[in-house]
Design a protein around this motif. Structure first.
Motif, mmCIF file in Angstrom:
data_model
loop_
_atom_site.group_PDB
_atom_site.id
_atom_site.type_symbol
_atom_site.label_atom_id
_atom_site.label_comp_id
_atom_site.label_asym_id
_atom_site.label_seq_id
_atom_site.Cartn_x
_atom_site.Cartn_y
_atom_site.Cartn_z
ATOM 1 N N GLY C 212 0.689 -1.236 -0.010
ATOM 2 C CA GLY C 212 -0.068 -0.003 0.049
ATOM 3 C C GLY C 212 0.792 1.133 0.028
ATOM 4 O O GLY C 212 1.944 1.336 0.704
ATOM 5 N N THR C 213 0.498 2.340 -0.802
ATOM 6 C CA THR C 213 0.986 3.437 -0.627
ATOM 7 C C THR C 213 0.653 4.225 0.442
ATOM 8 O O THR C 213 -0.170 3.966 1.062
ATOM 9 N N ILE C 214 1.470 5.221 0.903
ATOM 10 C CA ILE C 214 1.067 6.008 1.895
ATOM 11 C C ILE C 214 -0.248 6.514 1.716
ATOM 12 O O ILE C 214 -1.083 6.695 2.826
ATOM 13 N N GLU C 216 -2.764 5.523 0.085
ATOM 14 C CA GLU C 216 -3.669 4.529 0.452
ATOM 15 C C GLU C 216 -4.185 4.270 2.013
ATOM 16 O O GLU C 216 -5.375 3.925 2.141
#
Lengths: 346, 346, 346, 346
Positions: C212-214, C216
């Motif tokens: 997950g990106t920050i 998201e």
């Protein structure tokens, strides 16, 4: 900004353009392709506008380009390019099979592999004489002896040679033997090497870096083009991801993406992507179907004794299926398998 | 260890096997497929050996399986499986086109998209009524109203329905309408949901997690199989990498790798992988050529007003090319485009 | 757009704001934190501007927020938040040690682990009763029996409990026992679960998705906040990369990045990142030094017999060093180790 | 297999070992460190066993090493090494601050940056004269003119110089000026360059490849060591992942992992990892706390006009905080900030 010269432009036309650019405080990089010469400009675009370059003798067109790569961008050259390697074309309309051993080991092994490749439809011979290896204790290639073997096999089979160069100091040597110089994935951002091959007068194949973005790959091609060499072929060979079921993850989407961004031919290496013999033919089918301009495949007469990457080489038993797919699949996507070079270059 | 029951085995044969396993301190998971019932054993393999399970009435075969996934492994079932969705097969020999809108928005939009899909050769209709969205402020789908629209369009077109379920509490509801339940990439390791769909009595399609390994993907399928449902289809939809030129990186190699490890059908989603309309057809060609058992594609009559993923939907102008490639390419790899279901399931 | 209500605002002030928003065709999401109530607006910002929301009774401030997450964004709440878990603070100024066994196995093992944790300075007890496991054949946790064990150990030690919930249908059950609900990395985009814990009335810890990106991650927190719960703690636990020397790659930079983007506390899980016991203490030091608001660590009295993740648990021999670093390092970065809760919540 | 020579061993002792190895069909690679000379053997281990190498005059020890890297492995040298750069140590017990401008632009800018660095505790000066740039149109560094500027600033400040070399043909030139040669992330697998710096007689700092595994990084160090140079420093500078909130993802776990596998010093580059000025100090704190042997930081007097990587440079306003953390944090992990070199090397 790129200045496209007319095919009939003279050297003094070219000098004139270069002088004008320099007079405006800019730099001019001249690239000579087979069909056209272009000049890449670096500097203040507004001052260049004032030069009326489009009105100069011998100038066909002046193009402003928004992409960070200029000479290889499709913005300035909408038509896709064909690169000729010892007379064999790589480009739209054709499907070129490049095959051979990962590493040149002996004259016999190299000739056997070449004949296997040729029987399946290959028109270019791959083979490494200088091998970049992760370990300093691994086989590093035969060096010039390997190049001589390749040249002998070319003489015997008529197949032009694609071989890797890993050191800028060796470019001149390798270029004396090779028909196309290969830049490997670990050297894709070895800019000194890119500049050296840009000046060597031979076509260049640039593998994508194992963690290189498509944009970085095109910038690497731009390094070569900027030194005057537009005969560049891009080769997708898989990228590094978290998935370890394959040696690398073939980024098949990179083929249409790179072809839309650049006019250069794009080929695929299914051997190094998958890293397993039984993935090579499926990945080759995918590469042809998506519209690659060629594929480069490892074949080996005796992979169990190969000094490099044996597990991914196709063997004799695979040749019938390779031959059949190289025959049947390209026409479905509007291409024909490339025919052998009429004459073998020295 | 997996016990394969004979097709004529009785319930009491099955009970006998389960009792024996439990008497040896193990657990037995019964999975009923269309053609065979199998029992997955968990516990001490040496004690199981002593039970002479192979000699029990109604038992065809006992297989030790080294892979961490048992029921979906090709080790115990060498032949590749076909899953039937409302009468439409997905499996070896055929190429099944699943298409439709990313999200169900209105009856008109859904019907239009279904007819577009059908005209290009699609035999299954995709469409989302429950949409998992990264933002809580984005359109989350029409819910049951969307399911009703899908059922109406199925009645009109004869196309069985594939639709996503995102909450274990909704499985019963969705299963009342759907012909195949879809598990999205964000829920691939939502084990509660996997177990719930395993008990729903409908085929299940499991998308690969966006950072899921192939092994984890097969383990997710094993969760469904363990609850008694072997009608599982795997869907490769791109993985997350450093490359941002595409929405995801389609891992095309995952198709042959998963087919070698598992007997389950493997399809490809070229729409969510590439994320751009102009990549959908090239990626579809690659998927068919490499041997996928189907593709699932977004189509939309008016993508510019789509509530979800408009940029990646095929439009009317793309249908001729899609139709042509679905006709021409499968035969080259020994497949034929799947024919419509004879009868529409309720 | 976010409307911040005054601490003395009444329910009718709040109803008035909600009605106005709905009259303008928008949706209003009310979130009640300990110190303030805020209303997140979704709809047409220009129509909202016309409502003069800032002039309504009980409204302190109206903030336009450019980030896709609104309620958790630092744009509308510059001061960093503290979340209280059974009386124990997690936030700026303090360093909170959460520790305990990965999985609750027996009353004895859980109590022993809790006492080990407490002796090293832990003020919150972690322990899993519901375990999400990649394999359906792996130990899935003791369920409610595990929750009861945790409650007993809380009664004995005075340590509030942090435990995972994996199924929206179990949220009510788990919330009856837990002081903080944990959302695991595989469920970070299980939006049904996020919404369910958002309504459960207990603080929530959200682990970052393994890919997950920050952004998201913050959107997942927004799902919880939007349901009215601002007591959310973010937990960095390593991301999935190509590097396999560690179980995951701890993205230590995510701590300051998330703290700059969001007002929520950010803690680090050094056990699941590294996956090796001998990396836990070094990674803990890095987490404290970079400014994390807490760490969550696996400890186990007998890791060689642990049913889950034994290799990454700290053991008795590690406690002296852990104790010493929890004492010495926080003051160097302007923090103090959190003191035990005065009273144990029911 | 590695043969460790006694400090008092003679050249003829060494020749004897090499001859014996060659007589057994093997290759011997001699590496001379400051304190000891070692010989790496490649070939048939069983034949080497028969040579009784351990009993030869001048031989201290013969070590079999299972890791693919031999000379840099901690298996043959349990004690962690210290590398001295112009008299400044990098190794266990100390914390060495290397700082300076990303690129040398002018004498004034370089001197100003050096004085800023020195005021914060830096004892080594970094600065690039040869810059590898993704674009051929970007500033490529001042070349030898830049080296001369660095030498002048060294004379003025007493700070030994760390500078990058990008082309094997420039190694001799750069080594005439530099106290430590830097290999950048794009050249970590440029094996020709690694071999060249291995023979240059100066310490070498090797940055980790942006998608290089820890094992590959150690193999790159092995290339240098194999050419006789054991004075190698490893530098973690972030890896390429899917997360784009930071320029790269600093793999902080790589520090303890590499220190456990290799005896070489490991430092961290917080500037190139984060890519943002406001992440540099937090990442520096994490690097020191986890046990790095040094950090290398970009500082610039006027980053808004920097020709390279301005956004990540620390500025004058940051120096007080950097000074304070370099003073306060190392003692907490049992280290002291490295003192300036007593004498400046020529």
């Amino acid at each position: 900004m790129v200045v496209v010269m007319a095919s009939e432009a003279t050297e003094s036309d070219l000098d004139n353009v270069v002088s004008l650019v320099e007079s405006a405080g800019g730099e001019a990089f001249v690239s000579r392709g087979v069909n056209r010469t272009i000049v890449g400009l670096v500097g203040d675009a507004e001052r260049f506008e004032a030069l009326n370059l489009g009105g100069q003798h011998g100038v066909v067109e002046v193009v402003r380009i928004s992409a960070p790569y200029k000479l290889v961008s499709r913005e300035h050259h909408a038509e896709r390019s064909t690169v000729h390697v010892g007379g064999v074309p790589i480009g739209p309309g054709t499907m070129t099979l490049i095959a051979g051993p990962c590493a040149v080991e002996t004259p016999e092994q190299t000739l056997e592999a070449a004949l296997m490749a040729q029987s399946a439809g290959a028109t270019l011979l791959r083979g490494g004489a200088f091998k970049p290896r992760t370990s300093p204790y691994a086989f590093q290639g035969l060096g010039e002896e390997g190049l001589r073997i390749l040249a002998d096999v070319r003489a015997e089979t008529g197949m032009p040679i694609v071989t890797e160069v890993v050191d800028a100091r060796d470019v001149e040597l390798v270029a004396r033997y090779a028909d196309m110089l290969q830049i490997g994935t670990r050297n894709t951002q070895n800019f000194a090497l890119l500049q050296a091959v840009g000046e060597a007068g031979k076509p260049v194949m640039i593998k994508r870096g194992m963690s290189g973005t498509i944009e970085e790959w095109l910038m690497s091609a731009e390094y070569v083009a900027q030194r005057g060499n537009l005969d560049v072929v891009l080769c997708e060979r898989g990228i590094r991801t978290f998935e370890k079921a394959t040696r690398n993850t073939l980024d098949i989407s990179a083929v249409p993406v790179a072809q839309r961004l650049s006019h250069l031919p794009v080929i695929v290496d299914p051997s190094h992507s998958g890293g397993h013999r039984d993935l090579v033919l499926p990945l080759t089918r995918a590469a042809i179907a998506i519209g690659a301009d060629g594929v480069i495949i490892d074949v080996h007469p005796h992979p169990e004794t190969a000094l490099c990457d044996g597990p991914q080489a196709l063997v004799r038993e695979d040749l019938a299926e390779l031959t059949e797919l190289m025959r049947a699949l390209p026409p479905v996507v509007g291409r024909s398998l490339t025919a052998p070079a009429a004459a073998v270059p020295a």
